[in-house]
Design a protein around this motif. Sequence first.
Motif, PDB file in Angstrom:
ATOM      1  N   SER A 122       6.961  -3.954 -17.789  1.00  0.00           N
ATOM      2  CA  SER A 122       8.063  -4.895 -17.648  1.00  0.00           C
ATOM      3  C   SER A 122       9.003  -4.466 -16.524  1.00  0.00           C
ATOM      4  CB  SER A 122       8.830  -5.003 -18.970  1.00  0.00           C
ATOM      5  OG  SER A 122       9.907  -5.889 -18.859  1.00  0.00           O
ATOM      6  N   ARG A 123       9.288  -3.166 -16.457  1.00  0.00           N
ATOM      7  CA  ARG A 123      10.150  -2.629 -15.392  1.00  0.00           C
ATOM      8  C   ARG A 123       9.513  -2.866 -14.036  1.00  0.00           C
ATOM      9  NH1 ARG A 123      10.444   2.194 -12.582  1.00  0.00           N
ATOM     10  NH2 ARG A 123      12.549   2.801 -11.902  1.00  0.00           N
ATOM     11  N   ARG A 124       8.210  -2.575 -13.935  1.00  0.00           N
ATOM     12  CA  ARG A 124       7.481  -2.780 -12.686  1.00  0.00           C
ATOM     13  C   ARG A 124       7.551  -4.241 -12.232  1.00  0.00           C
ATOM     14  NH1 ARG A 124       1.643  -2.935 -14.135  1.00  0.00           N
ATOM     15  NH2 ARG A 124       2.380  -5.024 -14.712  1.00  0.00           N
ATOM     16  N   ASP A 125       7.272  -5.151 -13.167  1.00  0.00           N
ATOM     17  CA  ASP A 125       7.226  -6.567 -12.816  1.00  0.00           C
ATOM     18  C   ASP A 125       8.598  -7.093 -12.419  1.00  0.00           C
ATOM     19  OD1 ASP A 125       4.580  -6.375 -13.448  1.00  0.00           O
ATOM     20  OD2 ASP A 125       4.712  -7.470 -15.343  1.00  0.00           O
ATOM     21  N   TYR A 126       9.627  -6.661 -13.117  1.00  0.00           N
ATOM     22  CA  TYR A 126      10.976  -7.153 -12.819  1.00  0.00           C
ATOM     23  C   TYR A 126      11.440  -6.653 -11.457  1.00  0.00           C
ATOM     24  CZ  TYR A 126      15.841  -8.435 -13.343  1.00  0.00           C
ATOM     25  OH  TYR A 126      17.088  -8.984 -13.140  1.00  0.00           O
ATOM     26  N   ILE A 127      11.198  -5.360 -11.180  1.00  0.00           N
ATOM     27  CA  ILE A 127      11.584  -4.811  -9.877  1.00  0.00           C
ATOM     28  C   ILE A 127      10.825  -5.522  -8.761  1.00  0.00           C
ATOM     29  CG2 ILE A 127      11.500  -2.760  -8.404  1.00  0.00           C
ATOM     30  CD1 ILE A 127      12.011  -1.076 -10.903  1.00  0.00           C
ATOM     31  N   SER A 128       9.535  -5.797  -8.974  1.00  0.00           N
ATOM     32  CA  SER A 128       8.726  -6.499  -7.985  1.00  0.00           C
ATOM     33  C   SER A 128       9.286  -7.888  -7.702  1.00  0.00           C
ATOM     34  CB  SER A 128       7.281  -6.605  -8.490  1.00  0.00           C
ATOM     35  OG  SER A 128       6.496  -7.387  -7.617  1.00  0.00           O
ATOM     36  N   GLN A 129       9.610  -8.626  -8.754  1.00  0.00           N
ATOM     37  CA  GLN A 129      10.150  -9.981  -8.586  1.00  0.00           C
ATOM     38  C   GLN A 129      11.478  -9.947  -7.846  1.00  0.00           C
ATOM     39  OE1 GLN A 129      10.286 -11.723 -12.493  1.00  0.00           O
ATOM     40  NE2 GLN A 129       8.077 -11.558 -12.783  1.00  0.00           N
ATOM     41  N   GLU A 155      14.712 -10.734  -2.909  1.00  0.00           N
ATOM     42  CA  GLU A 155      15.596 -10.209  -1.866  1.00  0.00           C
ATOM     43  C   GLU A 155      14.987 -10.400  -0.481  1.00  0.00           C
ATOM     44  OE1 GLU A 155      18.742  -8.636  -1.942  1.00  0.00           O
ATOM     45  OE2 GLU A 155      18.777  -9.598  -3.921  1.00  0.00           O
ATOM     46  N   LEU A 156      13.682 -10.207  -0.383  1.00  0.00           N
ATOM     47  CA  LEU A 156      12.984 -10.343   0.894  1.00  0.00           C
ATOM     48  C   LEU A 156      13.074 -11.769   1.439  1.00  0.00           C
ATOM     49  CD1 LEU A 156      10.963  -9.138   3.039  1.00  0.00           C
ATOM     50  CD2 LEU A 156       9.126  -9.946   1.509  1.00  0.00           C
ATOM     51  N   LEU A 157      12.983 -12.756   0.540  1.00  0.00           N
ATOM     52  CA  LEU A 157      12.832 -14.156   0.963  1.00  0.00           C
ATOM     53  C   LEU A 157      14.097 -14.995   0.856  1.00  0.00           C
ATOM     54  CD1 LEU A 157       9.424 -14.823  -0.851  1.00  0.00           C
ATOM     55  CD2 LEU A 157       9.760 -14.087   1.514  1.00  0.00           C
ATOM     56  N   LYS A 158      15.153 -14.441   0.277  1.00  0.00           N
ATOM     57  CA  LYS A 158      16.306 -15.266  -0.105  1.00  0.00           C
ATOM     58  C   LYS A 158      17.030 -15.923   1.068  1.00  0.00           C
ATOM     59  CE  LYS A 158      19.740 -11.536  -0.188  1.00  0.00           C
ATOM     60  NZ  LYS A 158      20.720 -10.816  -1.028  1.00  0.00           N
ATOM     61  N   ASP A 159      17.008 -15.312   2.244  1.00  0.00           N
ATOM     62  CA  ASP A 159      17.794 -15.845   3.359  1.00  0.00           C
ATOM     63  C   ASP A 159      16.983 -16.731   4.307  1.00  0.00           C
ATOM     64  OD1 ASP A 159      20.132 -14.537   2.529  1.00  0.00           O
ATOM     65  OD2 ASP A 159      19.520 -12.673   3.512  1.00  0.00           O
ATOM     66  N   ILE A 160      15.736 -17.016   3.943  1.00  0.00           N
ATOM     67  CA  ILE A 160      14.896 -17.847   4.807  1.00  0.00           C
ATOM     68  C   ILE A 160      15.266 -19.319   4.630  1.00  0.00           C
ATOM     69  CG2 ILE A 160      12.539 -18.596   5.287  1.00  0.00           C
ATOM     70  CD1 ILE A 160      11.604 -15.819   4.457  1.00  0.00           C
TER      71      ILE A 160
END
Length: 242
Positions: free
Chosen positions: A73-80, A85-90
């Motif tokens: 769950s920690r892995r998946d949440y951090i990944s999401q 964060e990577l795509l938010k400003d596009i």
Amino acid sequence: METKKIGNFEIGEKQLKQFMSRLPQDQQAYAETNEQFRKGIETRLEEIALFAAYGEEMGLEEREEIQEALAASRRDYISQLAMSELLKDITADDAEAEAFYEEHKSDFTVPATAVASHILVDDEAKAAEVKAQIEAGEVEFAAAAEANSSCPSKAQGGSLGQFQKGQMVKEFDEAVFAAKAGDLLGPVQTQFGYHIIKVDAVNEGMTQTYEEAKEQVKQLVIYNKQSEVYDAKLAELKSKYL
């Protein structure tokens, strides 16, 4: 929702919103307008917290499967969160969107559609006889379909509803889309037999203007740009970590 402490778990408005965000979209929307349904969700969250507290008393959190689930769950949440964060400003501006529209204008074509009913029989003479009865006003089309048609659509008076150009068998399709609303066609022969067709509406296909398709175009441009950024970052991460 009033904040409550149940064992080591706190539940309140924040936790309720998180819980609701995992529900199907229709249930989320319903909870916003139906107080009784929302109360039911609050009760369910409370029940979960109560059993979680009971599970802690039993020491269940130390079990291997719990630790594995928490790690996943920690892995998946951090990944999401990282992807977000990577795509938010596009974004996409009007110039980019309009250029994309001009290059892909054929993708924004609304297909031709028709609304029609039919009567299907095996014999051409029978089809001509039924058509003549309808034209003479001796019987309504729907009643004639129910009495004579071999197609299951006879239960709906022969109605086929709305369909796009190219969806029906070739001879049927060509006859309908060459006609106009109100026409009674036939007999039209196809591989299935002979059709009497009542055309209720014919809508020509059209290409949306940029203004009509603008929001859809912008979303496509954003999606394409996000895909490029995602693929580039993924390649970088593979090189770094694999």
